[in-house]
Motif scaffolding. Structure first.
Motif, PDB file in Angstrom:
ATOM      1  N   MET A   1       0.803  -1.180   0.000  1.00 13.57           N
ATOM      2  CA  MET A   1       0.000   0.000   0.000  1.00 13.57           C
ATOM      3  C   MET A   1       0.855   1.257   0.000  1.00 13.57           C
ATOM      4  N   THR A   2       2.004   1.202   0.587  1.00 11.64           N
ATOM      5  CA  THR A   2       2.879   2.359   0.621  1.00 11.64           C
ATOM      6  C   THR A   2       3.348   2.738  -0.768  1.00 11.64           C
ATOM      7  N   GLN A   3       3.477   1.734  -1.632  1.00  9.23           N
ATOM      8  CA  GLN A   3       3.881   2.026  -3.010  1.00  9.23           C
ATOM      9  C   GLN A   3       2.761   2.792  -3.724  1.00  9.23           C
ATOM     10  N   GLN A   4       1.539   2.424  -3.482  1.00  9.77           N
ATOM     11  CA  GLN A   4       0.399   3.115  -4.083  1.00  9.77           C
ATOM     12  C   GLN A   4       0.284   4.532  -3.514  1.00  9.77           C
ATOM     13  N   ALA A   5       0.544   4.659  -2.220  1.00  9.02           N
ATOM     14  CA  ALA A   5       0.481   5.974  -1.587  1.00  9.02           C
ATOM     15  C   ALA A   5       1.576   6.871  -2.140  1.00  9.02           C
ATOM     16  N   ALA A   6       2.763   6.294  -2.354  1.00  7.13           N
ATOM     17  CA  ALA A   6       3.864   7.071  -2.918  1.00  7.13           C
ATOM     18  C   ALA A   6       3.525   7.506  -4.339  1.00  7.13           C
ATOM     19  N   ALA A   7       2.942   6.599  -5.129  1.00  2.00           N
ATOM     20  CA  ALA A   7       2.552   6.934  -6.502  1.00  2.00           C
ATOM     21  C   ALA A   7       1.486   8.030  -6.486  1.00  2.00           C
ATOM     22  N   LEU A   8       0.527   7.881  -5.599  1.00  2.00           N
ATOM     23  CA  LEU A   8      -0.543   8.877  -5.486  1.00  2.00           C
ATOM     24  C   LEU A   8       0.035  10.237  -5.083  1.00  2.00           C
ATOM     25  N   GLN A   9       1.009  10.224  -4.175  1.00  2.00           N
ATOM     26  CA  GLN A   9       1.653  11.470  -3.747  1.00  2.00           C
ATOM     27  C   GLN A   9       2.411  12.101  -4.913  1.00  2.00           C
ATOM     28  N   THR A  10       3.090  11.285  -5.718  1.00  4.69           N
ATOM     29  CA  THR A  10       3.813  11.778  -6.892  1.00  4.69           C
ATOM     30  C   THR A  10       2.839  12.403  -7.887  1.00  4.69           C
ATOM     31  N   TYR A  11       1.727  11.693  -8.155  1.00  6.43           N
ATOM     32  CA  TYR A  11       0.717  12.227  -9.080  1.00  6.43           C
ATOM     33  C   TYR A  11       0.132  13.535  -8.558  1.00  6.43           C
ATOM     34  N   ASN A  12      -0.100  13.552  -7.262  1.00  2.00           N
ATOM     35  CA  ASN A  12      -0.654  14.750  -6.636  1.00  2.00           C
ATOM     36  C   ASN A  12       0.321  15.914  -6.771  1.00  2.00           C
ATOM     37  N   ASN A  13       1.602  15.670  -6.522  1.00  2.51           N
ATOM     38  CA  ASN A  13       2.619  16.724  -6.653  1.00  2.51           C
ATOM     39  C   ASN A  13       2.706  17.238  -8.088  1.00  2.51           C
ATOM     40  N   GLU A  14       2.672  16.316  -9.055  1.00  2.00           N
ATOM     41  CA  GLU A  14       2.720  16.724 -10.465  1.00  2.00           C
ATOM     42  C   GLU A  14       1.467  17.490 -10.854  1.00  2.00           C
ATOM     43  N   LEU A  15       0.324  17.039 -10.365  1.00  2.00           N
ATOM     44  CA  LEU A  15      -0.935  17.720 -10.651  1.00  2.00           C
ATOM     45  C   LEU A  15      -0.918  19.139 -10.084  1.00  2.00           C
ATOM     46  N   VAL A  16      -0.453  19.291  -8.856  1.00  2.00           N
ATOM     47  CA  VAL A  16      -0.353  20.618  -8.232  1.00  2.00           C
ATOM     48  C   VAL A  16       0.618  21.483  -9.022  1.00  2.00           C
ATOM     49  N   LYS A  17       1.755  20.913  -9.434  1.00  2.00           N
ATOM     50  CA  LYS A  17       2.743  21.667 -10.215  1.00  2.00           C
ATOM     51  C   LYS A  17       2.145  22.104 -11.552  1.00  2.00           C
ATOM     52  N   CYS A  18       1.412  21.199 -12.215  1.00  2.00           N
ATOM     53  CA  CYS A  18       0.771  21.547 -13.492  1.00  2.00           C
ATOM     54  C   CYS A  18      -0.248  22.665 -13.301  1.00  2.00           C
ATOM     55  N   ILE A  19      -1.028  22.580 -12.250  1.00  2.00           N
ATOM     56  CA  ILE A  19      -2.019  23.625 -11.976  1.00  2.00           C
ATOM     57  C   ILE A  19      -1.328  24.949 -11.693  1.00  2.00           C
ATOM     58  N   GLU A  20      -0.237  24.931 -10.908  1.00  2.00           N
ATOM     59  CA  GLU A  20       0.517  26.155 -10.625  1.00  2.00           C
ATOM     60  C   GLU A  20       1.116  26.733 -11.896  1.00  2.00           C
ATOM     61  N   ASP A  21       1.645  25.857 -12.783  1.00  2.00           N
ATOM     62  CA  ASP A  21       2.185  26.323 -14.069  1.00  2.00           C
ATOM     63  C   ASP A  21       1.094  26.978 -14.906  1.00  2.00           C
ATOM     64  N   LEU A  22      -0.064  26.345 -14.953  1.00  2.00           N
ATOM     65  CA  LEU A  22      -1.183  26.912 -15.711  1.00  2.00           C
ATOM     66  C   LEU A  22      -1.608  28.258 -15.120  1.00  2.00           C
ATOM     67  N   CYS A  23      -1.659  28.336 -13.791  1.00  2.00           N
ATOM     68  CA  CYS A  23      -2.019  29.602 -13.135  1.00  2.00           C
ATOM     69  C   CYS A  23      -0.985  30.678 -13.438  1.00  2.00           C
ATOM     70  N   SER A  24       0.289  30.300 -13.441  1.00  2.00           N
ATOM     71  CA  SER A  24       1.356  31.245 -13.743  1.00  2.00           C
ATOM     72  C   SER A  24       1.246  31.737 -15.188  1.00  2.00           C
ATOM     73  N   LYS A  25       0.999  30.804 -16.105  1.00  2.00           N
ATOM     74  CA  LYS A  25       0.840  31.181 -17.520  1.00  2.00           C
ATOM     75  C   LYS A  25      -0.398  32.061 -17.704  1.00  2.00           C
ATOM     76  N   ARG A  26      -1.458  31.739 -16.967  1.00  2.00           N
ATOM     77  CA  ARG A  26      -2.676  32.551 -17.040  1.00  2.00           C
ATOM     78  C   ARG A  26      -2.395  33.964 -16.536  1.00  2.00           C
ATOM     79  N   GLU A  27      -1.659  34.118 -15.458  1.00  2.00           N
ATOM     80  CA  GLU A  27      -1.317  35.425 -14.913  1.00  2.00           C
ATOM     81  C   GLU A  27      -0.463  36.222 -15.901  1.00  2.00           C
ATOM     82  N   GLU A  28       0.480  35.554 -16.541  1.00  2.00           N
ATOM     83  CA  GLU A  28       1.309  36.213 -17.554  1.00  2.00           C
ATOM     84  C   GLU A  28       0.438  36.680 -18.717  1.00  2.00           C
ATOM     85  N   LEU A  29      -0.455  35.800 -19.151  1.00  2.00           N
ATOM     86  CA  LEU A  29      -1.375  36.160 -20.229  1.00  2.00           C
ATOM     87  C   LEU A  29      -2.281  37.307 -19.801  1.00  2.00           C
ATOM     88  N   ASN A  30      -2.749  37.258 -18.583  1.00  2.00           N
ATOM     89  CA  ASN A  30      -3.591  38.324 -18.042  1.00  2.00           C
ATOM     90  C   ASN A  30      -2.834  39.655 -18.042  1.00  2.00           C
TER      91      ASN A  30
END
Length: 114
Positions: A1-30
């Motif tokens: 289960m720890t392997q699944q939790a680690a994978a989920l944490q990795t996906y979550n970190n990447e998802l948060v990073k992608c959202i932050e990148d999109l927000c940053s690009k949106r702010e630049e565009l704004n």
């Protein structure tokens, strides 16, 4: 289960990073949109000012063209009248010379023929 939790944490970190990148690009565009919107406002203001200036220049130009047409007409009429005066003066001079010649002949003493 720890392997699944680690994978989920990795996906979550990447998802948060992608959202932050999109927000940053949106702010630049704004930011770019805001700059272009300000430039658009400046340009529209300049266009209004230039349109008003163009209108005033067109009005002034129309008045000056009308005045020039009046000058042209007055000059043409004056030149035509002056030409008639010159012609009349020439005729008068010619008549005067002829009359002076006639008067000279009339006042000359007559010669007696022998």
């Amino acid at each position: 289960m720890t392997q699944q939790a680690a994978a989920l944490q990795t996906y979550n970190n990447e998802l948060v990073k992608c959202i932050e990148d999109l927000c940053s690009k949106r702010e630049e565009l704004n930011h770019q949109i805001k700059q272009e919107d300000e430039e658009k406002e400046r340009l529209q203001h300049d266009i209004r000012i230039l349109s008003e200036k163009l209108s005033r220049v067109n009005e002034s130009l129309a008045q000056r063209l009308a005045a020039r047409a009046t000058f042209d007409r007055t000059i043409a009429e004056t030149e035509a009248a002056y030409t008639k005066i010159l012609e009349s003066s020439q005729s008068l001079l010619s008549v005067l010379k002829q009359e002076a010649g006639n008067l000279s002949k009339a006042t000359e003493p007559r010669r007696k023929d022998h």
